[in-house]
Write an enzyme that holds these catalytic residues in place. Structure first.
Site, short mmCIF file in Angstrom:
data_model
loop_
_atom_site.label_atom_id
_atom_site.label_comp_id
_atom_site.label_asym_id
_atom_site.label_seq_id
_atom_site.Cartn_x
_atom_site.Cartn_y
_atom_site.Cartn_z
N THR A 21 0.83 -1.21 0.00
CA THR A 21 0.00 0.00 0.00
C THR A 21 0.86 1.26 0.00
OG1 THR A 21 -1.70 -1.19 1.23
CG2 THR A 21 -1.89 1.19 1.18
N LYS A 42 -8.52 -1.72 -4.27
CA LYS A 42 -8.24 -2.93 -3.48
C LYS A 42 -9.56 -3.70 -3.42
CE LYS A 42 -5.87 -4.99 0.27
NZ LYS A 42 -4.48 -5.16 0.70
N SER A 46 -9.24 -7.68 3.86
CA SER A 46 -9.74 -8.14 5.16
C SER A 46 -9.22 -7.21 6.23
CB SER A 46 -9.32 -9.60 5.41
OG SER A 46 -7.92 -9.72 5.39
N ASP A 55 -6.91 0.06 3.21
CA ASP A 55 -6.01 0.18 2.05
C ASP A 55 -6.78 0.75 0.86
OD1 ASP A 55 -4.09 -0.94 3.61
OD2 ASP A 55 -3.81 -2.75 2.39
N GLU A 126 -4.21 -3.40 -5.88
CA GLU A 126 -3.43 -4.06 -4.82
C GLU A 126 -4.11 -5.36 -4.43
OE1 GLU A 126 -2.71 -1.91 -1.10
OE2 GLU A 126 -2.08 -3.79 -0.16
N ALA A 128 -4.39 -8.78 -1.80
CA ALA A 128 -4.44 -8.89 -0.34
C ALA A 128 -3.46 -9.95 0.15
CB ALA A 128 -5.86 -9.26 0.08
N GLY A 129 -2.42 -9.52 0.86
CA GLY A 129 -1.46 -10.48 1.40
C GLY A 129 -0.40 -10.85 0.38
N1 LIG Z 1 9.62 2.71 2.00
C1 LIG Z 1 8.92 2.86 3.15
N2 LIG Z 1 9.19 3.87 3.98
C2 LIG Z 1 8.53 4.00 5.13
N3 LIG Z 1 7.58 3.18 5.59
C3 LIG Z 1 7.27 2.16 4.81
C4 LIG Z 1 7.91 1.94 3.56
N4 LIG Z 1 7.37 0.84 3.01
C5 LIG Z 1 6.45 0.39 3.89
N5 LIG Z 1 6.39 1.19 4.97
C6 LIG Z 1 5.52 0.99 6.16
O1 LIG Z 1 5.44 -0.41 6.40
C7 LIG Z 1 4.15 -0.75 6.93
C8 LIG Z 1 3.53 -1.87 6.09
O2 LIG Z 1 3.35 -1.37 4.77
P1 LIG Z 1 2.00 -1.56 3.97
O3 LIG Z 1 0.80 -1.29 4.80
O4 LIG Z 1 2.18 -0.76 2.73
O5 LIG Z 1 2.09 -3.13 3.66
P2 LIG Z 1 1.12 -4.01 2.77
O6 LIG Z 1 1.97 -4.97 2.04
O7 LIG Z 1 0.24 -3.14 1.99
O8 LIG Z 1 0.28 -4.80 3.88
P3 LIG Z 1 -1.12 -5.61 3.70
O9 LIG Z 1 -0.74 -7.01 3.35
O10 LIG Z 1 -1.74 -5.49 5.06
O11 LIG Z 1 -1.92 -4.92 2.64
C9 LIG Z 1 3.33 0.53 6.90
O12 LIG Z 1 3.34 1.11 8.19
C10 LIG Z 1 4.07 1.41 5.91
O13 LIG Z 1 3.88 2.77 6.13
MG LIG Z 2 -1.82 -3.08 1.97
#
Ligand SMILES: Nc1ncnc2c1ncn2[C@@H]1O[C@H](COP(=O)(O)OP(=O)(O)OP(=O)(O)O)[C@@H](O)[C@H]1O
Ligand SMILES: [Mg+2]
Length: 232
Positions: A21, A42, A46, A55, A126, A128-129
């Site tokens: 995300t 998205k 969940s 998201d 995006e 999920a997971g």
């Molecule tokens: N390059 C970055 N710099 C700073 N923070 C980051 C960076 N990449 C990810 N994060 C932080 O890492 C955490 C997890 O990232 P994110 O929510 O984007 O993961 P996701 O893969 O989308 O998770 P989900 O599977 O729940 O959708 C968040 O708090 C996000 O702000």
């Molecule tokens: Mg996400």
């Protein structure tokens, strides 16, 4: 419904909480800054609650910069599941099952509806997971991403210990199923460890994949290069 979209980006991950995300929102903001009409979706999520932004909401806001329109897009997603567990289980425990075709139709319908100024030019979806997280008894995110082809697949992984294994395993499995990601990005989605900053070079040196794009901190440096790759 037919779609006029010129480019669709599908964001997949080696797992949950890897930066999908965060990076998607950076990409969407950069696209919008270029003057492009973009969508961030998205369809399957969940852990949806009123307590924290979803998201879907973050992506819609980043893409549209219009809270009202973004909220409408967010709440139209077909699978907004409450329990913070795997979507297949959250769906089953709420008496539903996830249908990849229905999720695809939501994406196509959103893409077909014009934005102010003209048709959608780029959509980002995006998942999920992780890439092989289950959506149903017989479908994973791989099947959903495949249904979204033709598209560009961006695989996101954390720049942290364990990523060499997780990338290798994900790429091997994707290759065995016959479709590899088009680009890979490492995000600082975990606390820094001794491997942070070394992983991109090791991915290349070990022959796991071409050198990933790296986003080491909360900034958008490098986003233009990734965008150019995804839009080529
Ligand atoms: N390059 C970055 N710099 C700073 N923070 C980051 C960076 N990449 C990810 N994060 C932080 O890492 C955490 C997890 O990232 P994110 O929510 O984007 O993961 P996701 O893969 O989308 O998770 P989900 O599977 O729940 O959708 C968040 O708090 C996000 O702000
Ligand atoms: Mg996400």
């Amino acid at each position: 419904m037919s779609t006029t979209i010129s480019r669709r980006i599908v964001v997949i991950g080696t797992g949950t909480g890897v930066g999908k995300t965060w990076l998607s929102c950076e990409l969407l903001r950069a696209l919008r800054a270029q003057g492009r009409r973009v969508l961030g979706l998205k369809p399957i999520e969940s852990g949806v609650s009123d307590e924290a932004p979803t998201d879907g909401g973050l992506l819609a806001d980043a893409a549209l910069g219009d809270p009202e329109r973004a909220r409408a897009l967010e709440i139209a997603a077909p699978y907004r599941l409450l329990e913070p567990i795997s979507p297949h289980l959250a769906a089953r425990r709420s008496g539903r099952s996830i249908n990849v075709e229905l999720a695809l139709t939501y994406v196509q319908d959103c893409e077909s509806a014009p934005l102010p100024g003209g048709p959608v030019e780029v959509s980002l979806v995006e998942t999920a997971g992780g890439l092989f997280s289950p959506l149903d008894q017989n479908a994973t995110n791989w099947d959903f991403a495949r249904a979204l082809d033709p598209s560009r697949w961006l695989l996101v992984a954390p720049d942290a210990l364990g990523v060499l294994h997780d990338l290798t395993a994900t790429l091997l499995a994707a290759g065995a199923r016959g479709r590899a990601p088009d680009a890979i990005a490492l995000c600082c989605a975990r606390p820094q460890d001794a491997s942070t900053g070394t992983n991109a070079a090791e991915v290349e040196r070990l022959g796991v994949a071409r050198r990933p794009f790296v986003f080491p901190d909360d900034g958008s440096a490098g986003i233009e290069a990734l965008l150019a790759n995804l839009l080529e």
